[in-house]
Design an enzyme around this catalytic site. Sequence first.
Site, PDB file in Angstrom:
ATOM      1  N   TYR A   1      -8.016 -15.482   9.403  1.00  0.00           N
ATOM      2  CA  TYR A   1      -7.188 -15.406  10.617  1.00  0.00           C
ATOM      3  C   TYR A   1      -6.887 -16.791  11.190  1.00  0.00           C
TER       4      TYR A   1
ATOM      5  N   GLU B   1     -11.525  -4.146  11.287  1.00  0.00           N
ATOM      6  CA  GLU B   1     -11.787  -4.349   9.845  1.00  0.00           C
ATOM      7  C   GLU B   1     -13.288  -4.426   9.576  1.00  0.00           C
TER       8      GLU B   1
ATOM      9  N   VAL C   1       3.584   5.554   5.176  1.00  0.00           N
ATOM     10  CA  VAL C   1       4.706   4.781   4.631  1.00  0.00           C
ATOM     11  C   VAL C   1       4.239   4.116   3.338  1.00  0.00           C
ATOM     12  N   PHE C   2       4.973   4.346   2.247  1.00  0.00           N
ATOM     13  CA  PHE C   2       4.599   3.768   0.948  1.00  0.00           C
ATOM     14  C   PHE C   2       5.149   2.351   0.816  1.00  0.00           C
TER      15      PHE C   2
ATOM     16  N   GLY D   1       5.963  11.050  -2.588  1.00  0.00           N
ATOM     17  CA  GLY D   1       5.254  11.229  -1.312  1.00  0.00           C
ATOM     18  C   GLY D   1       4.350  12.451  -1.307  1.00  0.00           C
TER      19      GLY D   1
ATOM     20  N   GLY E   1       9.638  13.569  -3.125  1.00  0.00           N
ATOM     21  CA  GLY E   1       9.375  12.702  -4.278  1.00  0.00           C
ATOM     22  C   GLY E   1       7.893  12.451  -4.469  1.00  0.00           C
TER      23      GLY E   1
ATOM     24  N   HIS F   1      -5.342  -4.125   5.590  1.00  0.00           N
ATOM     25  CA  HIS F   1      -6.094  -5.373   5.406  1.00  0.00           C
ATOM     26  C   HIS F   1      -7.435  -5.116   4.722  1.00  0.00           C
TER      27      HIS F   1
ATOM     28  N   PRO G   1       5.186  -1.819   3.146  1.00  0.00           N
ATOM     29  CA  PRO G   1       4.996  -2.375   4.493  1.00  0.00           C
ATOM     30  C   PRO G   1       5.751  -1.508   5.500  1.00  0.00           C
TER      31      PRO G   1
HETATM   32  C1  LIG Z   1      -0.522   3.564   1.655  1.00  0.00           C
HETATM   33  C2  LIG Z   1       0.313   3.605   0.404  1.00  0.00           C
HETATM   34  C3  LIG Z   1       0.138   4.619  -0.503  1.00  0.00           C
HETATM   35  C4  LIG Z   1       0.912   4.678  -1.666  1.00  0.00           C
HETATM   36  N1  LIG Z   1       0.725   5.711  -2.542  1.00  0.00           N
HETATM   37  C5  LIG Z   1       1.468   5.764  -3.676  1.00  0.00           C
HETATM   38  C6  LIG Z   1       1.276   6.828  -4.625  1.00  0.00           C
HETATM   39  O1  LIG Z   1       0.425   7.698  -4.449  1.00  0.00           O
HETATM   40  N2  LIG Z   1       2.061   6.838  -5.737  1.00  0.00           N
HETATM   41  C7  LIG Z   1       3.016   5.881  -5.975  1.00  0.00           C
HETATM   42  O2  LIG Z   1       3.683   5.942  -7.004  1.00  0.00           O
HETATM   43  N3  LIG Z   1       3.237   4.885  -5.076  1.00  0.00           N
HETATM   44  C8  LIG Z   1       2.466   4.801  -3.952  1.00  0.00           C
HETATM   45  N4  LIG Z   1       2.649   3.760  -3.078  1.00  0.00           N
HETATM   46  C9  LIG Z   1       3.641   2.726  -3.410  1.00  0.00           C
HETATM   47  C10 LIG Z   1       2.985   1.676  -4.333  1.00  0.00           C
HETATM   48  O3  LIG Z   1       1.976   0.988  -3.621  1.00  0.00           O
HETATM   49  C11 LIG Z   1       3.970   0.637  -4.842  1.00  0.00           C
HETATM   50  O4  LIG Z   1       4.698   0.135  -3.750  1.00  0.00           O
HETATM   51  C12 LIG Z   1       4.918   1.196  -5.880  1.00  0.00           C
HETATM   52  O5  LIG Z   1       4.175   1.661  -7.001  1.00  0.00           O
HETATM   53  C13 LIG Z   1       5.891   0.108  -6.343  1.00  0.00           C
HETATM   54  O6  LIG Z   1       5.137  -0.986  -6.785  1.00  0.00           O
HETATM   55  P1  LIG Z   1       5.652  -1.884  -7.978  1.00  0.00           P
HETATM   56  O7  LIG Z   1       4.715  -3.030  -8.091  1.00  0.00           O
HETATM   57  O8  LIG Z   1       5.908  -1.077  -9.197  1.00  0.00           O
HETATM   58  O9  LIG Z   1       7.045  -2.362  -7.459  1.00  0.00           O
HETATM   59  P2  LIG Z   1       7.333  -3.740  -6.706  1.00  0.00           P
HETATM   60  O10 LIG Z   1       7.186  -4.857  -7.665  1.00  0.00           O
HETATM   61  O11 LIG Z   1       6.505  -3.772  -5.476  1.00  0.00           O
HETATM   62  O12 LIG Z   1       8.835  -3.537  -6.348  1.00  0.00           O
HETATM   63  C14 LIG Z   1       9.225  -2.466  -5.477  1.00  0.00           C
HETATM   64  C15 LIG Z   1      10.706  -2.285  -5.557  1.00  0.00           C
HETATM   65  O13 LIG Z   1      11.321  -3.438  -5.031  1.00  0.00           O
HETATM   66  C16 LIG Z   1      12.261  -3.891  -5.953  1.00  0.00           C
HETATM   67  N5  LIG Z   1      12.312  -5.359  -5.860  1.00  0.00           N
HETATM   68  C17 LIG Z   1      11.540  -6.247  -6.496  1.00  0.00           C
HETATM   69  N6  LIG Z   1      11.944  -7.485  -6.212  1.00  0.00           N
HETATM   70  C18 LIG Z   1      13.006  -7.372  -5.369  1.00  0.00           C
HETATM   71  C19 LIG Z   1      13.879  -8.271  -4.718  1.00  0.00           C
HETATM   72  N7  LIG Z   1      13.845  -9.586  -4.964  1.00  0.00           N
HETATM   73  N8  LIG Z   1      14.817  -7.790  -3.876  1.00  0.00           N
HETATM   74  C20 LIG Z   1      14.942  -6.482  -3.668  1.00  0.00           C
HETATM   75  N9  LIG Z   1      14.173  -5.558  -4.284  1.00  0.00           N
HETATM   76  C21 LIG Z   1      13.218  -6.006  -5.118  1.00  0.00           C
HETATM   77  C22 LIG Z   1      11.808  -3.438  -7.317  1.00  0.00           C
HETATM   78  O14 LIG Z   1      12.882  -3.325  -8.218  1.00  0.00           O
HETATM   79  C23 LIG Z   1      11.217  -2.118  -6.995  1.00  0.00           C
HETATM   80  O15 LIG Z   1      12.190  -1.101  -7.023  1.00  0.00           O
HETATM   81  C24 LIG Z   1       1.883   3.683  -1.920  1.00  0.00           C
HETATM   82  C25 LIG Z   1       2.041   2.638  -0.997  1.00  0.00           C
HETATM   83  C26 LIG Z   1       1.261   2.584   0.136  1.00  0.00           C
HETATM   84  C27 LIG Z   1       1.424   1.441   1.100  1.00  0.00           C
HETATM   85  C1  HEM Z   2      -2.946 -11.255  13.869  1.00  0.00           C
HETATM   86  C2  HEM Z   2      -2.770 -11.521  12.573  1.00  0.00           C
HETATM   87  C3  HEM Z   2      -2.114 -10.603  11.596  1.00  0.00           C
HETATM   88  C4  HEM Z   2      -1.134  -9.678  11.797  1.00  0.00           C
HETATM   89  C5  HEM Z   2      -0.430  -9.326  13.086  1.00  0.00           C
HETATM   90  C6  HEM Z   2      -0.855  -9.066  10.518  1.00  0.00           C
HETATM   91  C7  HEM Z   2       0.080  -8.063  10.315  1.00  0.00           C
HETATM   92  C8  HEM Z   2       0.288  -7.415   9.113  1.00  0.00           C
HETATM   93  C9  HEM Z   2       1.188  -6.310   8.919  1.00  0.00           C
HETATM   94  C10 HEM Z   2       2.053  -5.689   9.991  1.00  0.00           C
HETATM   95  C11 HEM Z   2       1.108  -5.942   7.630  1.00  0.00           C
HETATM   96  C12 HEM Z   2       1.864  -4.795   6.949  1.00  0.00           C
HETATM   97  C13 HEM Z   2       1.028  -3.548   7.079  1.00  0.00           C
HETATM   98  C14 HEM Z   2       1.738  -2.337   6.479  1.00  0.00           C
HETATM   99  O1  HEM Z   2       1.575  -2.112   5.304  1.00  0.00           O
HETATM  100  O2  HEM Z   2       2.435  -1.645   7.208  1.00  0.00           O
HETATM  101  C15 HEM Z   2       0.162  -6.815   6.978  1.00  0.00           C
HETATM  102  C16 HEM Z   2      -0.150  -6.778   5.639  1.00  0.00           C
HETATM  103  C17 HEM Z   2      -0.847  -7.776   5.012  1.00  0.00           C
HETATM  104  N1  HEM Z   2      -1.563  -8.784   5.620  1.00  0.00           N
HETATM  105 FE1  HEM Z   2      -1.672  -9.176   7.575  1.00  0.00          FE
HETATM  106  N2  HEM Z   2      -1.645  -9.641   9.570  1.00  0.00           N
HETATM  107  C18 HEM Z   2      -2.425 -10.582  10.179  1.00  0.00           C
HETATM  108  C19 HEM Z   2      -3.379 -11.373   9.576  1.00  0.00           C
HETATM  109  C20 HEM Z   2      -3.554 -11.466   8.213  1.00  0.00           C
HETATM  110  C21 HEM Z   2      -4.462 -12.376   7.582  1.00  0.00           C
HETATM  111  C22 HEM Z   2      -5.413 -13.326   8.292  1.00  0.00           C
HETATM  112  C23 HEM Z   2      -4.311 -12.214   6.229  1.00  0.00           C
HETATM  113  C24 HEM Z   2      -5.013 -12.976   5.145  1.00  0.00           C
HETATM  114  C25 HEM Z   2      -4.449 -13.992   4.521  1.00  0.00           C
HETATM  115  C26 HEM Z   2      -3.327 -11.170   6.029  1.00  0.00           C
HETATM  116  C27 HEM Z   2      -2.896 -10.676   4.814  1.00  0.00           C
HETATM  117  C28 HEM Z   2      -2.112  -9.560   4.636  1.00  0.00           C
HETATM  118  C29 HEM Z   2      -1.749  -9.027   3.338  1.00  0.00           C
HETATM  119  C30 HEM Z   2      -2.156  -9.604   1.980  1.00  0.00           C
HETATM  120  C31 HEM Z   2      -0.951  -7.910   3.573  1.00  0.00           C
HETATM  121  C32 HEM Z   2      -0.280  -7.031   2.526  1.00  0.00           C
HETATM  122  C33 HEM Z   2       1.025  -7.717   2.182  1.00  0.00           C
HETATM  123  C34 HEM Z   2       1.831  -7.069   1.076  1.00  0.00           C
HETATM  124  O3  HEM Z   2       1.348  -6.163   0.420  1.00  0.00           O
HETATM  125  O4  HEM Z   2       2.966  -7.518   0.903  1.00  0.00           O
HETATM  126  N3  HEM Z   2      -2.894 -10.740   7.260  1.00  0.00           N
HETATM  127  N4  HEM Z   2      -0.330  -7.709   7.910  1.00  0.00           N
END
Ligand SMILES: Cc1cc2nc3c(=O)[nH]c(=O)nc-3n(C[C@H](O)[C@H](O)[C@H](O)COP(=O)(O)OP(=O)(O)OC[C@H]3O[C@@H](n4cnc5c(N)ncnc54)[C@H](O)[C@@H]3O)c2cc1C
Ligand code: HEM
Length: 385
Positions: free
Chosen positions: A98, A140, A376-377, A268, A266, A88, A379
């Site tokens: 929130y 936060e 985890v790369f 990772g 990979g 967040h 959610p």
């Molecule tokens: C803490 C953290 C650290 C990270 N560090 C790195 C890093 O160091 N290097 C790195 O390369 N990545 C890293 N990632 C992953 C990165 O954030 C992105 O998730 C990654 O680059 C993919 O993003 P994207 O926008 O290209 O793909 P997205 O648009 O997010 O799509 C992801 C995958 O989902 C598929 N997809 C899209 N739409 C759908 C649908 N409708 N149904 C099913 N599948 C679908 C796409 O084809 C694609 O394969 C990290 C993630 C986190 C949370």
């Molecule tokens: C009690 C309230 C909330 C809970 C339990 C919650 C829970 C979560 C969890 C579990 C994730 C995924 C974390 C991960 O990467 O593993 C997440 C991501 C996220 N949350 Fe929340 N959240 C809350 C409130 C909010 C609020 C108030 C906002 C603002 C609008 C918000 C916006 C987001 C966004 C933007 C992401 C990333 C989503 C993505 O990248 O797809 N959340 N939250």
Amino acid sequence: MLSEKSRPIIEATLPLVGSRIGAITADFYSRLFAAHPELLDGLFSRSNQRSGDQQRALAGSIAAFATHLVNNPDTLPEKVLSRIAHKHASLGITEEQYGVVHEHLFAAITADLAEVITPEIAEAWTEVYWLMADALIKLEKDLYASQVNSKLWMPWRVTAKQPAGTDAMTFTLEPADQTPVTDAKPGQYVSVKVQLPDGLRQVRQYSLSSTAGNSRVFTTKLNDGGEVSTALHAGVEPGDILEISNPYGEITLREGDGPVILASAGIGCTPTASILRSLAESGTRRKVLVLHADKAMENWALSDQMTADAVKINAELQLWLENPQHGSKEGFMSLREVDLPAHASLYLCGPLPFMKKIRDEAISAGIPATRIHYEVFGPDVWLAN
Ligand SMILES: Cc1cc2nc3c(=O)[nH]c(=O)nc-3n(C[C@H](O)[C@H](O)[C@H](O)COP(=O)(O)OP(=O)(O)OC[C@H]3O[C@@H](n4cnc5c(N)ncnc54)[C@H](O)[C@@H]3O)c2cc1C
Ligand code: HEM
């Protein structure tokens, strides 16, 4: 602390809410984006919504939180909350939002459970929501306060873009304004915001592959069909400006003098490479084991950096390749093939099935869960499952 009044109600309704939470979170996001379409521009990931991963992660976190409260009403599940709070904060979530989430989440809960919900049940789950929300808001706030600036996003100029193994690119950036820069901890990530060809802005997280100095370095793997990695690889060049968050993430190197095992697969390898670099730069005397798995040698994005850093500190390096080469093992990584040092800590990053397997093997080998740290790369749907 969950009240004495709410605890039995949550305990009694947890199986029902747990069985419906997937449908509830899907409906919640539909309601949220219908009322606030702006949240899809530069905040929520459109791809995670389409794939359902974010719905699963939210559902899993609520179920895990409520289960924890029923069993331990006086404490909070720190690990669950910490990961969410870091994510967040990297996205700039505010306290006011929130209330918005509460409104639409409870509209979805009330609609889904219309036939069974009573005012007492609604009140008990409202208490659970605000316990979780207040804990996240506090974490936060502390995370924002730990930064040396109060900005949520800063402009950074790309100074280099270099290929790093098959389909991967390393981007180096320097500050594009005078904002003070927080030192990142090894293993942390930044959120990166880009504008897509259709005009929508999207954010993704990228681990910093090295944290030294006043620059940000991250390595991205091109994701087939992915929005942001494609935009970065195809559309971003040296000289361009990207919006980047302050550094966040709690999978960082813990202090101590015990052995460290870095296991990656990979792309990772990015957070483990950063931890390895910091160990190499400090000239650590800790025993370090570097384990990496990949398709082939040319796929290993940070092979040069990791090999050089491992040599510097006499770290043992073991490689598993699906297309083996001289000196590597064949196929998938297994800790059963490794002589693990006693009292080690394990840092793990890669696809979920890889991390599940390695974590299970580590626990079987006697490494306690508290000394296993994994990133985890995407959610965290591991928790949801
Ligand atoms: C803490 C953290 C650290 C990270 N560090 C790195 C890093 O160091 N290097 C790195 O390369 N990545 C890293 N990632 C992953 C990165 O954030 C992105 O998730 C990654 O680059 C993919 O993003 P994207 O926008 O290209 O793909 P997205 O648009 O997010 O799509 C992801 C995958 O989902 C598929 N997809 C899209 N739409 C759908 C649908 N409708 N149904 C099913 N599948 C679908 C796409 O084809 C694609 O394969 C990290 C993630 C986190 C949370
Ligand atoms: C009690 C309230 C909330 C809970 C339990 C919650 C829970 C979560 C969890 C579990 C994730 C995924 C974390 C991960 O990467 O593993 C997440 C991501 C996220 N949350 Fe929340 N959240 C809350 C409130 C909010 C609020 C108030 C906002 C603002 C609008 C918000 C916006 C987001 C966004 C933007 C992401 C990333 C989503 C993505 O990248 O797809 N959340 N939250």
